[in-house]
Enzyme design. Sequence first.
Site, PDB file in Angstrom:
ATOM      1  N   GLY A   1       2.194  -3.009  -1.088  1.00  0.00           N
ATOM      2  CA  GLY A   1       3.573  -3.243  -0.691  1.00  0.00           C
ATOM      3  C   GLY A   1       4.297  -4.076  -1.738  1.00  0.00           C
ATOM      4  N   SER A   2       5.605  -3.912  -1.838  1.00  0.00           N
ATOM      5  CA  SER A   2       6.387  -4.786  -2.705  1.00  0.00           C
ATOM      6  C   SER A   2       6.597  -6.137  -2.014  1.00  0.00           C
ATOM      7  CB  SER A   2       7.729  -4.137  -3.029  1.00  0.00           C
ATOM      8  OG  SER A   2       7.527  -3.006  -3.850  1.00  0.00           O
ATOM      9  N   GLY A   3       7.135  -7.080  -2.760  1.00  0.00           N
ATOM     10  CA  GLY A   3       7.358  -8.408  -2.198  1.00  0.00           C
ATOM     11  C   GLY A   3       6.327  -9.424  -2.657  1.00  0.00           C
ATOM     12  N   HIS A   4       5.365  -8.966  -3.475  1.00  0.00           N
ATOM     13  CA  HIS A   4       4.329  -9.869  -3.981  1.00  0.00           C
ATOM     14  C   HIS A   4       4.457 -10.068  -5.491  1.00  0.00           C
ATOM     15  CE1 HIS A   4       2.654  -9.124  -0.090  1.00  0.00           C
ATOM     16  NE2 HIS A   4       2.358  -7.875  -0.353  1.00  0.00           N
TER      17      HIS A   4
ATOM     18  N   LYS B   1      -6.284  -3.825  -2.098  1.00  0.00           N
ATOM     19  CA  LYS B   1      -6.328  -5.012  -1.248  1.00  0.00           C
ATOM     20  C   LYS B   1      -6.686  -4.569   0.173  1.00  0.00           C
ATOM     21  CE  LYS B   1      -2.122  -6.780  -2.089  1.00  0.00           C
ATOM     22  NZ  LYS B   1      -1.520  -5.598  -2.729  1.00  0.00           N
TER      23      LYS B   1
ATOM     24  N   ASP C   1      -3.250  -0.148   3.139  1.00  0.00           N
ATOM     25  CA  ASP C   1      -3.649   0.080   1.753  1.00  0.00           C
ATOM     26  C   ASP C   1      -4.936   0.886   1.691  1.00  0.00           C
ATOM     27  OD1 ASP C   1      -1.985  -2.452   1.941  1.00  0.00           O
ATOM     28  OD2 ASP C   1      -1.981  -2.114  -0.222  1.00  0.00           O
TER      29      ASP C   1
ATOM     30  N   HIS D   1       2.055 -11.539   3.794  1.00  0.00           N
ATOM     31  CA  HIS D   1       3.020 -10.591   4.355  1.00  0.00           C
ATOM     32  C   HIS D   1       3.903 -11.251   5.394  1.00  0.00           C
ATOM     33  CE1 HIS D   1      -0.088  -7.985   2.672  1.00  0.00           C
ATOM     34  NE2 HIS D   1       0.897  -7.143   2.459  1.00  0.00           N
TER      35      HIS D   1
END
Lengths: 330, 330, 212, 212
Positions: free
Chosen positions: B53-56, B104, B109, B218
């Site tokens: 996911g994006s945001g990391h 991950k 995922d 998250h």
Amino acid sequence: MKQLINVPERVVADALRGMAAAHPELTVDVEQRVVLRGDAPVLDKVALVSGGGSGHEPLHAGFVGPGMLDAACPGEVFTSPVPDQMARAAAAVDSGRGVLFVVKNYTGDVLNFEMAAELAQDEGVQVASVLVEDDVAVTDSTFTAGRRGTGGTLFVEKLAGAAAEAGAPLERVERIARRVAASCRSFGVALTACTTPAKGRPTFDLPEGELELGIGIHGEPGRERRPMMTSGEIADATVDALLADDRPHGPVLVLVNGMGGTPLLELYGFNAEVRRALGERGVAVPRTLVGNYVTSLDMAGCSVTLCQVDEEMLRLWDAPVSTPALRWGR
Amino acid sequence: MKQLINVPERVVADALRGMAAAHPELTVDVEQRVVLRGDAPVLDKVALVSGGGSGHEPLHAGFVGPGMLDAACPGEVFTSPVPDQMARAAAAVDSGRGVLFVVKNYTGDVLNFEMAAELAQDEGVQVASVLVEDDVAVTDSTFTAGRRGTGGTLFVEKLAGAAAEAGAPLERVERIARRVAASCRSFGVALTACTTPAKGRPTFDLPEGELELGIGIHGEPGRERRPMMTSGEIADATVDALLADDRPHGPVLVLVNGMGGTPLLELYGFNAEVRRALGERGVAVPRTLVGNYVTSLDMAGCSVTLCQVDEEMLRLWDAPVSTPALRWGR
Amino acid sequence: MDAAFFRGWLTEVASAVDEEADRLTELDSAIGDADHGTNMRRGFTAVVTAVGEQRPASPGAVLALAGRTLVSTVGGASGPLYGTLLRRTGKALGEAPEVGRAELASALRAGVDAVSRLGGAVPGDKTMLDALVPAVEALGEGLDAASAAAERGAQATVPMRARKGRASYLGERSVGHQDPGAASSALLLAALARTGRQGGGPAPDAGEVRDD
Amino acid sequence: MDAAFFRGWLTEVASAVDEEADRLTELDSAIGDADHGTNMRRGFTAVVTAVGEQRPASPGAVLALAGRTLVSTVGGASGPLYGTLLRRTGKALGEAPEVGRAELASALRAGVDAVSRLGGAVPGDKTMLDALVPAVEALGEGLDAASAAAERGAQATVPMRARKGRASYLGERSVGHQDPGAASSALLLAALARTGRQGGGPAPDAGEVRDD
Ligand SMILES: Nc1ncnc2c1ncn2[C@@H]1O[C@H](COP(=O)(O)OP(=O)(O)O)[C@@H](O)[C@H]1O
Ligand SMILES: Nc1ncnc2c1ncn2[C@@H]1O[C@H](COP(=O)(O)OP(=O)(O)O)[C@@H](O)[C@H]1O
Ligand SMILES: [Mg+2]
Ligand SMILES: [Mg+2]
Ligand SMILES: [Mg+2]
Ligand SMILES: [Mg+2]
């Protein structure tokens, strides 16, 4: 606001201990608050010393290393360091070829660096200084303390640092630093205020649905408050403010800088809009740096710095650099 | 919460456009959401593909480049990418020597990468996978989806990436990746929740004067809520949680990671306390990385990852790497 | 029930998911990562476009396409899981241009079993299966009964402690919240019942009546 | 007034600054960078330690040491400015073991002039000079008068638009807030008056009386 600290009084000392632990390649004097290249003084090299209030990390200590600064002097949070620090740093890094002070234009920084230059010269160190004053949000500089030094500092330290690394004499390093400083323009936007450890609350009140245009990096409010804007609108307003001040005649290096609290995801998205805005206005961008480099603690927001470059300046930008926060080449 | 975005739906695409503009050395396919080394496929090299996911950010796209990942597949914010992305990336980077997926451990995922592996294998790409599951806050892994993958991902990508760069065959790269994954332990702490673009408000409520121990990346709440602690107390609790899970028999690489909203000044101060806490417990630390590497948007807080290393792993860590977010050597 | 019926169902799901997206995200925010609503909306919007454009001829092909589309557009846990649900259900339905309720019931059971195998979850783990399994079991009594069972199943996740998915990280703290995936599964079943009542699926509890 | 008198003054300043630090920071937060209180506290704590340990023999030496200490510990704008104020005042007082009010007045004027030269500010710019200049001018009428003048000067900065220091960046938005440096200068003068009243400085408006 909550902070990951012990007590406000120890924040800077703790950070320096942490830098020392993370960066064995640097010499960190926690007591005297000086961060040096581990190999200082570098034989036969003009040395660069900068410093300023803490809270803008990685500026300046994160830029100490081959190809950039020889020393940095962190002050208390948002408070210029004291002259003793800079004088001690100058003495430690001087190889006999002189020292350039890179000073951001704030009353405190200017006065303390002036006093430091006197102290250092008294001890036989040749000192030159360059003032960074790139923030176009400060318009009427005759009725103010003058333009603030912000993101342009990174370009001055990088390019002058590369010149010094290449063996240029003090006079030339100083000249290049001045040229870079004169070529830089910055403009910043805040979505939230920051919280200093000493105050423990946001430095000003910025409600939901509003932002500040033309902010500095010390938690001060900006030039103008506006209803919240999109990333694209902010990019347009920022680029317009920059170009209105000075229309570049050639390509520019771009720094899309986060103020500390804005996620990298958003910063990259903002960079897309900045690039679009520059493209629409016919400005060419050979290099871009995106990230949190000249921050204001946990402030959400961003700033854009344009640094107009010629061939030589571009070469100095591309030259190897090896510091905690900026590293490439070699 | 205010965000520097256009519209929530376009956040990931905008960020990719911005990455493309900032990093000409990468090939960014904005449409298909794949970020590749510009020189992919690299002749005769095992390729590493990751994603999530994006945001990391900078994870994972910021780790694409020589010495680390060959490709990254960003999903929507906090949402695993879809199998098509990974399969496409695998096809694009495979030089014929096979591809390692670094995954991950989250249900999404794992499932999507599994499907991607099938797709890629159907197209004749040899695929191996390594699961990163380093978060010790998830204790009873039989009654959960298992340990989350967090900061350890950086070590897996770096060390396995170095092995691949050095010409190791897939089987060996996979073995090293597994060994690194098994050697990593992480623990995270939140001072504030994060705000996703889609939700526009903090994902959970974390009042002044309280923090969460054992959080993921998250925006999920953690294992335990406690009254606010000092940096030193947080370091002790974190190091205790890490060592209680697994007491290292040798030196460890340390990642002191910011969750996105914590100033670098505070992170370095926290590193001082982590180093003290490790020292008091007899753990040697040959290398430390401090910064925002595996983030959770604008969350304030930090995580610590320990990666126990032998000589070979230390060499792989020190090997040159040249990516947007991690760069040294050569 | 023919291809149009299933297209109708998927359209009905898409609009329900669109309306309820914020609630699903809110549920996911409490015990997950606050994306379930956007995930479902993105997926079913794409599904409606895909089946509208490609108009597969049989119920099985409609559902298989919908499943593939979910896998390719959603991501996260729900993408592969709902994708598998529809793909396997579609596969089980085969090529027949029309299917009856019994066939649908057994195909859906195959789909739900595949979800359980893929994710390793069983009823009681506080997942979408807590709505899907009882729904499939009630399908013999009609679409409305299945929908009601799904809704009850979703409600029943509130006191559960999660053992699968993100919510499991919370341990005891997952108790007291409804599982977002169970909630979206209830939406799927409610949409199925509505489609049955409207267009021409089997009338509620009307046995093997086939029309449309 | 002897060295002890000036040590007393500085101690009095330190405790006033300590008490008022939050207010000074609050003022600085409105139009500056929220550090003036901590800056002043750090500086005057160090001053009290320095003059207490080194106990310079003359008023001039006490103030010169205090000034150097401020320069070395405060940083920011106020460090060099207040440091210069005390250093130059001390220098002007020379080596004499005791000084009278007239000498103090002229020495302080020299100090204030040096501040004005160093920072390039004049009264009306919304800085510490708006408190210091009127105070020095009123010093002929006694310490209380000087203190009152400083306080009036500080209050008078509220409607001003800043032309120096950080507040100047705000332009019109600096109007309506008191300048933090003017506020701290008023604290310095109030402490001087208190010291005069207490220990043995000149009695209020008592002319050339020298005691202690
Ligand atoms: N192993 C599993 N088996 C069945 N359903 C699961 C499993 N893991 C998660 N789920 C379902 O998926 C839902 C979450 O979907 P979503 O939020 O879209 O994905 P993510 O958890 O990746 O963010 C949960 O509420 C749960 O119902
Ligand atoms: N050029 C100047 N001349 C005189 N006083 C000044 C000048 N610039 C700033 N000051 C004073 O310094 C005060 C701010 O001090 P302080 O907050 O400690 O330093 P900084 O502005 O560096 O944070 C201002 O309120 C003002 O009174
Ligand atoms: Mg300051
Ligand atoms: Mg998700
Ligand atoms: Mg979710
Ligand atoms: Mg200040």
